[in-house]
Design an enzyme around this catalytic site. Sequence first.
Site, PDB file in Angstrom:
ATOM      1  N   ASN A  41       0.831  -1.202   0.000  1.00 16.32           N
ATOM      2  CA  ASN A  41       0.000   0.000   0.000  1.00 16.32           C
ATOM      3  C   ASN A  41       0.860   1.244   0.000  1.00 16.32           C
ATOM      4  O   ASN A  41       1.945   1.281   0.585  1.00 16.32           O
ATOM      5  CB  ASN A  41      -0.983  -0.014   1.184  1.00 16.32           C
ATOM      6  CG  ASN A  41      -0.414   0.657   2.424  1.00 16.32           C
ATOM      7  OD1 ASN A  41      -0.431   1.888   2.549  1.00 16.32           O
ATOM      8  ND2 ASN A  41       0.115  -0.149   3.338  1.00 16.32           N
TER       9      ASN A  41
ATOM     10  N   PHE B 123      -1.883   7.960   4.307  1.00 14.90           N
ATOM     11  CA  PHE B 123      -2.702   8.540   5.391  1.00 14.90           C
ATOM     12  C   PHE B 123      -3.980   9.202   4.876  1.00 14.90           C
ATOM     13  O   PHE B 123      -4.301  10.340   5.252  1.00 14.90           O
ATOM     14  CB  PHE B 123      -1.908   9.571   6.219  1.00 14.90           C
ATOM     15  CG  PHE B 123      -0.788   9.018   7.046  1.00 14.90           C
ATOM     16  CD1 PHE B 123      -0.658   7.652   7.287  1.00 14.90           C
ATOM     17  CD2 PHE B 123       0.160   9.870   7.617  1.00 14.90           C
ATOM     18  CE1 PHE B 123       0.384   7.159   8.081  1.00 14.90           C
ATOM     19  CE2 PHE B 123       1.192   9.386   8.404  1.00 14.90           C
ATOM     20  CZ  PHE B 123       1.319   8.036   8.638  1.00 14.90           C
TER      21      PHE B 123
ATOM     22  N   SER C 264       5.568   5.085   8.765  1.00 12.47           N
ATOM     23  CA  SER C 264       4.915   4.839   7.484  1.00 12.47           C
ATOM     24  C   SER C 264       5.856   5.254   6.355  1.00 12.47           C
ATOM     25  O   SER C 264       6.453   6.329   6.401  1.00 12.47           O
ATOM     26  CB  SER C 264       3.620   5.637   7.365  1.00 12.47           C
ATOM     27  OG  SER C 264       3.213   5.636   6.006  1.00 12.47           O
TER      28      SER C 264
ATOM     29  N   ASN D  71       4.958   6.081   3.430  1.00  9.52           N
ATOM     30  CA  ASN D  71       4.211   6.794   2.390  1.00  9.52           C
ATOM     31  C   ASN D  71       3.998   8.283   2.637  1.00  9.52           C
ATOM     32  O   ASN D  71       3.237   8.919   1.918  1.00  9.52           O
ATOM     33  CB  ASN D  71       2.869   6.091   2.174  1.00  9.52           C
ATOM     34  CG  ASN D  71       3.055   4.632   1.788  1.00  9.52           C
ATOM     35  OD1 ASN D  71       3.891   4.332   0.936  1.00  9.52           O
ATOM     36  ND2 ASN D  71       2.331   3.742   2.430  1.00  9.52           N
ATOM     37  N   THR D  72       4.643   8.822   3.660  1.00  4.82           N
ATOM     38  CA  THR D  72       4.627  10.272   3.878  1.00  4.82           C
ATOM     39  C   THR D  72       6.082  10.732   3.868  1.00  4.82           C
ATOM     40  O   THR D  72       6.866  10.329   4.726  1.00  4.82           O
ATOM     41  CB  THR D  72       3.957  10.622   5.221  1.00  4.82           C
ATOM     42  OG1 THR D  72       2.588  10.220   5.164  1.00  4.82           O
ATOM     43  CG2 THR D  72       4.025  12.113   5.509  1.00  4.82           C
TER      44      THR D  72
ATOM     45  N   LYS E   6       5.646   3.441  17.064  1.00  9.18           N
ATOM     46  CA  LYS E   6       5.623   2.385  16.037  1.00  9.18           C
ATOM     47  C   LYS E   6       6.782   2.567  15.077  1.00  9.18           C
ATOM     48  O   LYS E   6       6.943   3.639  14.487  1.00  9.18           O
ATOM     49  CB  LYS E   6       4.295   2.414  15.278  1.00  9.18           C
ATOM     50  CG  LYS E   6       4.170   1.290  14.245  1.00  9.18           C
ATOM     51  CD  LYS E   6       2.744   1.100  13.782  1.00  9.18           C
ATOM     52  CE  LYS E   6       2.620  -0.005  12.752  1.00  9.18           C
ATOM     53  NZ  LYS E   6       1.217  -0.210  12.332  1.00  9.18           N
TER      54      LYS E   6
ATOM     55  N   ASN F   8       6.001  -1.621  11.317  1.00  4.91           N
ATOM     56  CA  ASN F   8       5.208  -1.128  10.194  1.00  4.91           C
ATOM     57  C   ASN F   8       5.563  -1.914   8.928  1.00  4.91           C
ATOM     58  O   ASN F   8       6.356  -2.862   8.989  1.00  4.91           O
ATOM     59  CB  ASN F   8       5.472   0.376  10.018  1.00  4.91           C
ATOM     60  CG  ASN F   8       4.225   1.124   9.589  1.00  4.91           C
ATOM     61  OD1 ASN F   8       3.514   0.676   8.687  1.00  4.91           O
ATOM     62  ND2 ASN F   8       3.949   2.242  10.214  1.00  4.91           N
TER      63      ASN F   8
END
Length: 365
Positions: free
Chosen positions: A113, A117, A176, A178-179, A216, A245
């Site tokens: 993915n 967010f 994450s 993705n940021t 996390k 993660n």
Amino acid sequence: MSAMGALAELALPLLRRLPPETAHRLTLRALKAGLGPQQTEPDPPALAVTLWGRRFANPIGLAAGFDKNAEVAEAMLRLGLGFVECGTLTPRPQSGNPRPRLFRLIEDGALINRLGFNNEGLAAGAARLAARRRELGIVGANIGKNRDSADDIGDYVRGVTTLAPVADYLVVNVSSPNTPGLRELQRKSAVTALIERLIKARASVTPERPPPLLLKIAPDLAPEERVDLAQAALASGVDGLVIANTTVARPASLKSRHAHEPGGLSGRPLFALSTQLITEMYRLTQGKLPIIGVGGVASGEDAYAKIRAGASLVQLYTALVYQGPGLVQRIKRELGALLARDGFASPAAAVGAAAQAPRAPAHGR
Ligand SMILES: Cc1cc2nc3c(=O)[nH]c(=O)nc-3n(C[C@H](O)[C@H](O)[C@H](O)COP(=O)(O)O)c2cc1C
């Protein structure tokens, strides 16, 4: 199996034919409509875990990202999970990255993915958490920052001040993939400063019974970063770690044609990587920080391995997509049998057992 359970298993192959985000949206809608299976018997007391002064009916929880907006936490608890982690929530609503941004790697039992967010923002999430029936079980909230934020730390502070009063625990997501720039916050000096600020923010809104604050982390940290992070975690006063993660690594074993999509990989190929990181962080923190173990859990044996590596609680997401809600009961039954086989009276008694006795036990598996 209950009628609802049977319905859910029947729905799986149908959902699989839809684009993954559509399937997820329909699943959330069905859960909100009360169509999810419900556990009728309470969990056996031998599966209960008490941690941070809170009682978990069992150690199997839902990982962040499934219920980003805290819409179905009660339905997921009713299904038999011991706890649910909502989020990631960011201060302002944001739509995330362009689609497609979620891929099934069916042959690999994995997902990739790069949602980025997508969520309705802190206020919407907090309102739902405040309205929930707290007696149904433990619901945590995972917080992040807006992609275009000018004040990263300020975003996390808002997460804490908004959600500490309504969540049973908080998770600071600095992992994450993705940021852009988010994972830089895992560096030692940044983590220490961030956690200290957040502990102050928490005290300002919940002086009485502050929810535990967890960090996390990513499975892709270099060895020296792990050592630094363990020290920073111990020094900062954080209450626990969520490990791990999704990974940006792409194991050579991946077979799916989607294997090289950018984003975070979850599911079976993450299992060993995240379990190794649990083992290492458990040792580096001398077992002083409770760990929630997550990554590729798809059976009771997997959950047991995470616990033996040092996890006090376990979470899952990807395996639920492939196996459906019946998996929760299966994992609990298998875990209970494994604990009994090895003479552990509770999940807590098995935490870190593999770290203390690295050689295989003598019962001849
Ligand atoms: C579709 C998807 C969305 C996710 N979103 C989030 C998120 O918003 N915040 C977060 O901390 N982790 C998120 N995760 C990561 C999971 O919480 C978990 O750490 C990871 O998927 C490994 O567990 P699994 O192998 O059981 O899926 C997401 C995972 C998936 C598959």
